[in-house]
Design an enzyme around this catalytic site. Structure first.
Site, PDB file in Angstrom:
ATOM      1  N   GLY A  16     -21.103   4.740  -0.316  1.00 48.73           N
ATOM      2  CA  GLY A  16     -21.281   3.466  -0.994  1.00 48.73           C
ATOM      3  C   GLY A  16     -22.727   3.053  -1.122  1.00 48.73           C
ATOM      4  O   GLY A  16     -23.314   2.519  -0.169  1.00 48.73           O
TER       5      GLY A  16
ATOM      6  N   GLU B 152     -23.908  -0.596  -6.737  1.00 48.16           N
ATOM      7  CA  GLU B 152     -23.198  -1.881  -6.772  1.00 48.16           C
ATOM      8  C   GLU B 152     -23.027  -2.339  -8.222  1.00 48.16           C
ATOM      9  O   GLU B 152     -23.697  -1.807  -9.126  1.00 48.16           O
ATOM     10  CB  GLU B 152     -23.978  -2.931  -5.973  1.00 48.16           C
ATOM     11  CG  GLU B 152     -24.087  -2.594  -4.502  1.00 48.16           C
ATOM     12  CD  GLU B 152     -24.690  -3.710  -3.656  1.00 48.16           C
ATOM     13  OE1 GLU B 152     -24.768  -3.536  -2.436  1.00 48.16           O
ATOM     14  OE2 GLU B 152     -25.086  -4.748  -4.224  1.00 48.16           O
TER      15      GLU B 152
ATOM     16  N   SER C 250     -29.487   1.880 -10.992  1.00 43.72           N
ATOM     17  CA  SER C 250     -30.762   2.602 -10.907  1.00 43.72           C
ATOM     18  C   SER C 250     -31.761   1.919  -9.986  1.00 43.72           C
ATOM     19  O   SER C 250     -32.783   2.505  -9.631  1.00 43.72           O
ATOM     20  CB  SER C 250     -31.378   2.741 -12.308  1.00 43.72           C
ATOM     21  OG  SER C 250     -30.553   3.543 -13.141  1.00 43.72           O
TER      22      SER C 250
ATOM     23  N   GLU D  91     -26.016   9.767  -9.878  1.00 41.15           N
ATOM     24  CA  GLU D  91     -27.031  10.271  -8.946  1.00 41.15           C
ATOM     25  C   GLU D  91     -28.397  10.400  -9.625  1.00 41.15           C
ATOM     26  O   GLU D  91     -29.107  11.377  -9.479  1.00 41.15           O
ATOM     27  CB  GLU D  91     -26.569  11.585  -8.320  1.00 41.15           C
ATOM     28  CG  GLU D  91     -25.223  11.365  -7.638  1.00 41.15           C
ATOM     29  CD  GLU D  91     -24.882  12.394  -6.601  1.00 41.15           C
ATOM     30  OE1 GLU D  91     -25.805  13.029  -6.060  1.00 41.15           O
ATOM     31  OE2 GLU D  91     -23.691  12.529  -6.312  1.00 41.15           O
TER      32      GLU D  91
END
Length: 392
Positions: free
Chosen positions: A137, A140, A145, A371
């Site tokens: 986690g 959000e 980024s 990612e």
């Protein structure tokens, strides 16, 4: 879906650079994908279901924590072995590779690197076998980024921490047993906490209606006054560098994984072009199709060399975050372009579930975003070579 007839391209004889162990590990993963993933993955993607039946197989081929030491249940392999396993899994499906990447690099890695011995002994062996599945986690709803702006937080309540907040776009969240959650303490410092399924106030709703990574379970992590035992805080690293260190490991796996997706699209297009007859000859005999195929194999070969060298640097603990970033950006961009070209070569058949190309193409739209987006990775390279921060 058609039978899996995949033959891996190796235009520059890169197998000569691999050890016998590397090749055994890769070939075992390749055989498992052909046997256990390819026959079911199209149906799973069409139904938007993660095939939980493959979890034991992922564990058996060493996909969960391949570089984690044997004493914690890992396979104790090197970084090139990890990359090769991710390549073969993503050749089958990016969503399945995502499941393995999260388990290895975003859950097991931080517990191994940032946790204490009691935490390693408690969590890692069960994560390595797939008995427990994990999620990570960081992202959000309002901070993707820019993870430093996160608002998820915890307060010290004496005998426990009280955790509140929300995380979004979380692979494995709907069925995870544990989650490594990044949150700010009362001073604003970021720490990792291991949150376990069953803790009151912790819920994991699933994200539906995805056009991408349909065979992967994606969801949220919601925390409403969750009491987290103090022994669940990862003690050995804090600050934003801690989760970013996990992302380095995961991005390395993606750089290899994307090659697998590209190889599958290329192999499918090449085979189809040799068999499809138009104007009295195979379409592979036409110049424009040869141009597409020649460019595909060239880009795959360049990506293979980039990933292999990066693996050597990782084995020597010399790979920088910026080098990993470059490989993730380049190789995913390469794969998505090959998927699009391969889809065109198959014409109308390219959009059907009879072939894997359209599924790869849709999956890679997520891989090029998660990612670290393509643009963010460009800025990472830009910062590294100029010394000027263009993020803000």
């Amino acid at each position: 879906m058609k039978p899996d007839l995949f033959e891996a391209p190796d235009y520059y004889n890169l197998d000569d650079l691999l050890t016998e162990e590397h090749k055994l590990i890769r070939d075992a993963a390749r055989a498992w994908v052909k046997r256990d993933v390819s026959p079911i993955i199209e149906d799973a993607a069409q139904k938007a279901e993660f095939p939980k039946s493959i979890i034991p197989g992922l564990a058996e081929i060493g996909a969960f924590g391949p570089y984690i030491p044997v004493k914690y249940g890992g396979a104790g392999l090197d970084q090139i072995s990890y990359g090769l396993i991710m390549q073969e899994i993503e050749r089958g499906d990016s969503g399945v590779r995502s499941t393995a990447s999260v388990q290895s690099s975003l859950v097991m890695y931080p517990i191994w690197k940032y946790g204490n011995e009691a935490q390693r002994q408690k969590y890692l062996p069960k994560l390595a076998t797939g008995e427990w599945m994990g999620s990570f986690g960081l992202t959000e709803p309002d901070f993707g980024s820019n993870p430093a702006g996160m608002v998820t937080n915890f307060k010290d309540k004496g005998d426990h921490y009280l955790l509140n907040g929300a995380k979004l776009w979380i692979s494995n969240s709907p069925f995870c047993d544990v989650a490594v959650v990044w949150a700010k303490d009362e001073s604003g410092r970021i720490h990792g906490l291991v949150v376990e399924r069953g803790m009151e106030g912790f819920t994991t709703p699933e994200t539906h209606n995805k056009w991408s990574l349909r065979a992967s379970a994606t969801g949220e992590l919601l925390f409403q006054d969750v009491k987290v035992p103090k022994e669940n805080l990862l003690p050995n690293k804090s600050g934003l560098g801690a989760p970013l260190g996990c992302l380095d490991s995961a991005r390395f796996g993606i750089a290899w994984g994307a090659i697998g997706a590209a190889m599958d699209c290329y192999d499918t297009a090449l085979r189809y072009a040799k068999e499809r007859i138009q104007f009295g000859k195979p379409i592979a005999a036409f110049q424009l199709q040869q141009k597409k195929l020649a460019e595909m194999i060239t880009e795959i070969t360049k990506a293979q060399l980039l990933a292999f060298r990066l693996g050597q640097l990782k084995n020597e603990d010399r790979a920088t975050s910026a080098q990993i970033s470059m490989a993730k950006r380049n190789n995913v961009d390469m794969a998505i372009k090959i998927a699009r070209e391969a889809r065109q070569m198959l014409g109308g058949m390219g959009i059907t579930g009879e072939y894997s190309i359209m599924r790869h193409m849709m999956n890679l739209e997520s891989v090029i975003t998660y990612e670290g987006t393509h643009d963010i990775h460009l800025l990472i390279t830009g910062l590294d070579i100029t010394g000027h921060n263009a993020f803000k």
